[in-house]
Design an enzyme around this catalytic site. Structure first.
Site, mmCIF file in Angstrom:
data_model
loop_
_atom_site.group_PDB
_atom_site.id
_atom_site.type_symbol
_atom_site.label_atom_id
_atom_site.label_comp_id
_atom_site.label_asym_id
_atom_site.label_seq_id
_atom_site.Cartn_x
_atom_site.Cartn_y
_atom_site.Cartn_z
ATOM 1 N N LEU A 50 0.797 -1.220 0.000
ATOM 2 C CA LEU A 50 0.000 0.000 0.000
ATOM 3 C C LEU A 50 0.832 1.273 0.000
ATOM 4 C CD1 LEU A 50 -2.710 -1.087 2.610
ATOM 5 C CD2 LEU A 50 -2.805 -1.227 0.116
ATOM 6 N N SER A 51 2.132 1.166 0.308
ATOM 7 C CA SER A 51 2.963 2.375 0.363
ATOM 8 C C SER A 51 4.264 2.172 -0.405
ATOM 9 C CB SER A 51 3.275 2.740 1.821
ATOM 10 O OG SER A 51 4.298 1.905 2.331
ATOM 11 N N GLY A 52 5.016 3.238 -0.546
ATOM 12 C CA GLY A 52 6.284 3.171 -1.275
ATOM 13 C C GLY A 52 7.494 3.099 -0.371
#
Length: 177
Positions: A50-52
């Site tokens: 969901l995130s980088g």
């Protein structure tokens, strides 16, 4: 000849995809009612990113596959998924501490400037990262929504009707299963 082989391969691919989707759904439907359930097959866990925070190793929208592992087998440099509050986080182990027989892991996202504030206890380890499938997470997130489920059902029904229609109209014979 080539058309016949291609058609047979496409039919086989369609059947394999449908069987895999049904198999995956059956396995994971039973776990959906359980608290803290993580989709997977046996010791293998399948999660969407969901995130980088771990870019460029993997990016938001990728799907990662991890395997349940004994925390004592983990070492510095391994990528782990762990429980942090009510969510899951996947970061790299930068230090392993053995404190009175209890393992603690200091972790950091590859794209983060600082390490995570809290150490991870061995009881919170979910899995060790194995590999990723780029961008599949966006598809899974779409499929989980109402629009995705509706689209998939529509495409399956449309595919069945097209195959039945083609089978009924081919050489004037009726379609047979």
């Amino acid at each position: 000849m080539f058309k016949t082989i291609f058609k047979k391969l496409m039919d086989l691919l369609f059947i394999v995809v449908v069987v895999l989707i049904v198999f995956y759904l059956l396995i994971n439907i039973r776990g959906m009612g359980q608290k803290d359930y993580i989709p997977g097959l046996g010791p293998y866990k399948i999660m969407s990113v969901l995130s980088g925070s771990m870019s460029p190793t993997f990016n938001a929208g990728d799907v990662i596959v991890g395997k349940t592992i004994n925390p004592y087998d983990l070492k510095q440099g391994d990528i782990i998924t762990f429980r942090f509050g009510n969510s899951l986080t996947t970061h790299r182990v930068i230090n392993v501490i053995n404190k009175d027989g209890k393992l603690l892991f200091n972790t950091k996202g590859d794209n983060n400037n600082v390490e995570d504030l809290e150490s991870v206890g061995d009881e919170n380890i979910i899995s060790k990262y194995l590999f990723r499938v780029p961008l599949l997470g966006f598809v899974i997130m779409f499929m989980k929504g109402t629009a995705g489920v509706t689209t998939i059902c529509f495409l399956i029904i449309l595919s069945i009707f097209i195959n039945v229609y083609k089978g009924r109209n081919k050489k004037g014979k009726k379609y047979r299963f």
